[in-house]
Each structure stands twice: as C-alpha cells, then as structure tokens.
Design a protein around this motif. Structure first.
Motif, mmCIF file in Angstrom:
data_model
loop_
_atom_site.group_PDB
_atom_site.id
_atom_site.type_symbol
_atom_site.label_atom_id
_atom_site.label_comp_id
_atom_site.label_asym_id
_atom_site.label_seq_id
_atom_site.Cartn_x
_atom_site.Cartn_y
_atom_site.Cartn_z
ATOM 1 N N UNK A 24 0.817 -1.208 0.000
ATOM 2 C CA UNK A 24 0.000 0.000 0.000
ATOM 3 C C UNK A 24 0.854 1.262 0.000
ATOM 4 N N UNK A 25 2.083 1.176 0.518
ATOM 5 C CA UNK A 25 3.005 2.305 0.500
ATOM 6 C C UNK A 25 4.295 1.895 -0.194
ATOM 7 N N UNK A 26 4.760 2.732 -1.113
ATOM 8 C CA UNK A 26 6.030 2.456 -1.770
ATOM 9 C C UNK A 26 7.170 2.703 -0.788
ATOM 10 N N UNK A 27 8.365 2.307 -1.168
ATOM 11 C CA UNK A 27 9.522 2.505 -0.294
ATOM 12 C C UNK A 27 9.744 3.993 -0.024
ATOM 13 N N UNK A 42 0.888 12.133 13.890
ATOM 14 C CA UNK A 42 0.283 10.913 14.426
ATOM 15 C C UNK A 42 0.097 9.893 13.303
ATOM 16 N N UNK A 43 -0.091 8.657 13.691
ATOM 17 C CA UNK A 43 -0.323 7.603 12.707
ATOM 18 C C UNK A 43 -1.644 7.828 11.979
ATOM 19 N N UNK A 44 -2.613 8.380 12.666
ATOM 20 C CA UNK A 44 -3.899 8.666 12.034
ATOM 21 C C UNK A 44 -3.734 9.728 10.948
ATOM 22 N N UNK A 45 -2.906 10.739 11.217
ATOM 23 C CA UNK A 45 -2.640 11.758 10.209
ATOM 24 C C UNK A 45 -1.952 11.158 8.985
ATOM 25 N N UNK A 46 -1.024 10.232 9.226
ATOM 26 C CA UNK A 46 -0.333 9.583 8.108
ATOM 27 C C UNK A 46 -1.306 8.768 7.267
ATOM 28 N N UNK A 48 -4.486 9.282 6.826
ATOM 29 C CA UNK A 48 -5.294 10.208 6.035
ATOM 30 C C UNK A 48 -4.481 10.822 4.900
ATOM 31 N N UNK A 49 -3.229 11.141 5.174
ATOM 32 C CA UNK A 49 -2.365 11.761 4.176
ATOM 33 C C UNK A 49 -2.122 10.839 2.981
ATOM 34 N N UNK A 50 -1.860 9.561 3.262
ATOM 35 C CA UNK A 50 -1.536 8.620 2.198
ATOM 36 C C UNK A 50 -2.745 7.853 1.669
ATOM 37 N N UNK A 51 -3.894 8.026 2.280
ATOM 38 C CA UNK A 51 -5.101 7.371 1.805
ATOM 39 C C UNK A 51 -5.100 5.866 2.017
ATOM 40 N N UNK A 53 -5.373 2.607 5.215
ATOM 41 C CA UNK A 53 -6.004 2.365 6.505
ATOM 42 C C UNK A 53 -5.011 2.559 7.640
ATOM 43 N N UNK A 54 -5.540 2.778 8.818
ATOM 44 C CA UNK A 54 -4.702 2.920 10.005
ATOM 45 C C UNK A 54 -3.961 1.612 10.280
ATOM 46 N N UNK A 55 -4.585 0.487 9.971
ATOM 47 C CA UNK A 55 -3.935 -0.813 10.152
ATOM 48 C C UNK A 55 -2.694 -0.933 9.268
ATOM 49 N N UNK A 56 -2.745 -0.389 8.065
ATOM 50 C CA UNK A 56 -1.578 -0.422 7.179
ATOM 51 C C UNK A 56 -0.436 0.398 7.766
ATOM 52 N N UNK A 57 -0.763 1.528 8.338
ATOM 53 C CA UNK A 57 0.276 2.367 8.955
ATOM 54 C C UNK A 57 0.916 1.632 10.121
#
Length: 65
Positions: A24-27, A42-46, A48-51, A53-57
């Motif tokens: 879901x996120x590139x390197x 915060x992880x929640x901000x990240x 939202x920024x990358x579109x 899920x919070x679980x992916x972060x």
C-alpha cells in the motif's frame, strides 16, 4: 480452468508481477512517512495523508518501533 489459470499467471509474470498483493506504501512513501512520524505527526494523520487504513500504517510503523 487450469489452462486459464496458468495463462493468467504467465501473463502476470510477463508484466513483471510475480505474485501477492501490491504494497500500500512504496519505499519512498515509507521513508517520507517515517520522517513525518519522527517529527510528531500521528499515525492517524499519516493514514489520512496517504489514503491508506490505520492498520496499514501500524503494519509499517508498529508502536514498539
């Protein structure tokens, strides 16, 4: 059915896909997110920024890190 499956896998290999779900996120995004996390985001901000899920972060940046 087996022939179609093998043909589909061969076509995917020819396009450069070996298997599995794409990340879901590139390197580069992971490196940028790590810097933002270190700067107090915060992880929640990240998420939202990358579109994503919070679980992916949390998968990329667990709490005990």
């Amino acid at each position: 059915m087996v022939e179609r499956t093998k043909a589909g896998l061969a076509a995917a290999r020819s396009r450069g896909r070996i298997g599995g779900r794409p990340q879901s996120l590139s390197f580069a995004q992971q490196q940028e997110a790590l810097k933002l996390l270190a700067n107090g985001h915060s992880r929640k901000q990240l998420a939202l920024l990358y579109g994503v899920s919070l679980a992916s972060i949390y998968k990329y940046f667990p709490v005990n890190q």
